[in-house]
Design a protein around this motif. Structure first.
Motif, PDB file in Angstrom:
ATOM      1  N   ARG A   6       0.818  -1.221   0.000  1.00  0.00           N
ATOM      2  CA  ARG A   6       0.000   0.000   0.000  1.00  0.00           C
ATOM      3  C   ARG A   6       0.848   1.266   0.000  1.00  0.00           C
ATOM      4  NH1 ARG A   6      -3.665  -0.313   4.994  1.00  0.00           N
ATOM      5  NH2 ARG A   6      -4.457   1.608   4.062  1.00  0.00           N
ATOM      6  N   SER A   7       1.944   1.231   0.754  1.00  0.00           N
ATOM      7  CA  SER A   7       2.812   2.412   0.812  1.00  0.00           C
ATOM      8  C   SER A   7       4.145   2.019   1.412  1.00  0.00           C
ATOM      9  CB  SER A   7       2.182   3.535   1.649  1.00  0.00           C
ATOM     10  OG  SER A   7       2.061   3.136   3.005  1.00  0.00           O
ATOM     11  N   ASN A   9       7.238   4.120   3.482  1.00  0.00           N
ATOM     12  CA  ASN A   9       7.655   5.373   4.089  1.00  0.00           C
ATOM     13  C   ASN A   9       9.068   5.243   4.643  1.00  0.00           C
ATOM     14  OD1 ASN A   9       4.604   5.191   4.328  1.00  0.00           O
ATOM     15  ND2 ASN A   9       4.913   7.324   4.887  1.00  0.00           N
ATOM     16  N   LYS A  15       6.854   9.732   2.573  1.00  0.00           N
ATOM     17  CA  LYS A  15       6.462   8.581   1.764  1.00  0.00           C
ATOM     18  C   LYS A  15       7.276   8.555   0.484  1.00  0.00           C
ATOM     19  CE  LYS A  15       2.118   7.639   1.636  1.00  0.00           C
ATOM     20  NZ  LYS A  15       0.658   7.701   1.355  1.00  0.00           N
ATOM     21  N   PHE A  17       6.657   5.739  -1.739  1.00  0.00           N
ATOM     22  CA  PHE A  17       5.841   4.967  -2.680  1.00  0.00           C
ATOM     23  C   PHE A  17       4.401   4.969  -2.198  1.00  0.00           C
ATOM     24  CE2 PHE A  17       4.109   0.675  -3.850  1.00  0.00           C
ATOM     25  CZ  PHE A  17       3.928   0.956  -5.208  1.00  0.00           C
ATOM     26  N   GLY A  18       3.487   5.293  -3.114  1.00  0.00           N
ATOM     27  CA  GLY A  18       2.089   5.424  -2.736  1.00  0.00           C
ATOM     28  C   GLY A  18       1.219   4.234  -3.041  1.00  0.00           C
ATOM     29  N   GLY A  19       1.794   3.138  -3.505  1.00  0.00           N
ATOM     30  CA  GLY A  19       1.016   1.929  -3.685  1.00  0.00           C
ATOM     31  C   GLY A  19       0.574   1.646  -5.102  1.00  0.00           C
ATOM     32  N   THR A  20       0.935   2.497  -6.064  1.00  0.00           N
ATOM     33  CA  THR A  20       0.488   2.292  -7.440  1.00  0.00           C
ATOM     34  C   THR A  20       1.646   2.483  -8.401  1.00  0.00           C
ATOM     35  OG1 THR A  20      -1.682   3.177  -6.857  1.00  0.00           O
ATOM     36  CG2 THR A  20      -1.175   2.997  -9.205  1.00  0.00           C
ATOM     37  N   ASN A  50       4.055  -0.984   4.242  1.00  0.00           N
ATOM     38  CA  ASN A  50       2.665  -1.240   4.617  1.00  0.00           C
ATOM     39  C   ASN A  50       2.011  -2.053   3.499  1.00  0.00           C
ATOM     40  OD1 ASN A  50       2.255   0.614   7.116  1.00  0.00           O
ATOM     41  ND2 ASN A  50       3.264   1.924   5.612  1.00  0.00           N
ATOM     42  N   LYS A  83       2.440  -4.393   8.508  1.00  0.00           N
ATOM     43  CA  LYS A  83       3.574  -3.523   8.185  1.00  0.00           C
ATOM     44  C   LYS A  83       4.859  -4.135   8.714  1.00  0.00           C
ATOM     45  CE  LYS A  83       3.770  -0.364  12.150  1.00  0.00           C
ATOM     46  NZ  LYS A  83       3.769   1.057  12.565  1.00  0.00           N
ATOM     47  N   TYR A 113       8.834  -5.172  -4.337  1.00  0.00           N
ATOM     48  CA  TYR A 113       9.292  -3.788  -4.509  1.00  0.00           C
ATOM     49  C   TYR A 113      10.816  -3.802  -4.496  1.00  0.00           C
ATOM     50  CZ  TYR A 113       9.650   1.270  -3.981  1.00  0.00           C
ATOM     51  OH  TYR A 113       9.931   2.611  -4.170  1.00  0.00           O
TER      52      TYR A 113
END
Length: 202
Positions: A6-7, A9, A15, A17-20, A50, A83, A113
């Motif tokens: 999802r993210s 940080n 943050k 990476f925002g998940g997309t 997360n 997380k 990731y």
């Protein structure tokens, strides 16, 4: 079903990476493209991941397992925790992997990731060269100082040897002079003794 990151940080908050993920056309994609694989400075080597999953069943039964390739040696135990924080990662390339298991023990597809952490400035190649140059300079100075000290000691020892030699030569001359005086005295005494002897009778 899929597990999603999802993210991500930094530990201090921002943050990264925002998940997309997006492709070149701006469309959402599941795979992380090369251009979105970040390279982080060593000062940002603590990250919080997360994640979540949608299995279509009661998600309170979901369990997650993660594995940081490049750091961990095996997958974690299954846990409801959503997380994971990593602190003080070394420089290198990493792949964070996470998967879920639902109420029926079916595992999801992995979410991944990729990222890279750069070495700190004091461990970069130019710093190593600088250390070598500095170490060489220090060794050179030490050898120079030691050589200078050694030469000074040699000069002092040489001067002492020369001084002792001169004293020995002087003492030798004094002894020879006294010996000559003694021999002269002996010869003189012999002459006097010879003169005092009575003449031989025929």
């Amino acid at each position: 079903y899929w597990t999603y990151i999802r993210s991500i940080n930094l530990s201090e908050g921002p943050k990264i990476f925002g998940g997309t993920y997006f492709n070149e056309a701006g469309l959402n994609i599941l795979e992380q493209p090369e251009i979105l694989r970040p390279t982080l400075p060593f000062s940002r080597n603590s990250l919080v991941f997360n994640y979540a999953a949608q299995s279509g069943e009661d998600e309170s039964f979901l369990r997650f397992s993660y594995f940081l390739e490049g750091n961990d040696t095996k997958w974690s135990e299954w846990s409801p925790e959503t997380k994971k924080e990593y602190t003080n990662l070394h420089e290198g390339k990493y792949v964070f992997r996470v998967k879920a298991k639902n109420i029926y023990n079916y595992e999801s597809n992995e979410a991944t990731y990729e990222f890279t952490i750069l070495a700190p400035w004091y461990r970069k190649w130019w710093a190593v060269i600088l250390y070598i140059i500095l170490a060489t300079a220090i060794v050179y100075v030490i050898v120079k100082l030691y050589t200078r000290q050694l030469r000074q000691i040699i000069r002092e020892r040489t001067a002492e040897v020369v001084r002792q030699k001169d004293e020995i030569e002087k003492q030798k001359e004094e002894i020879e002079h006294k010996n000559n005086d003694i021999m002269d005295s002996i010869r003189y005494a012999q002459k006097i003794q010879t003169a005092l002897l009575p003449p031989e009778q025929d």
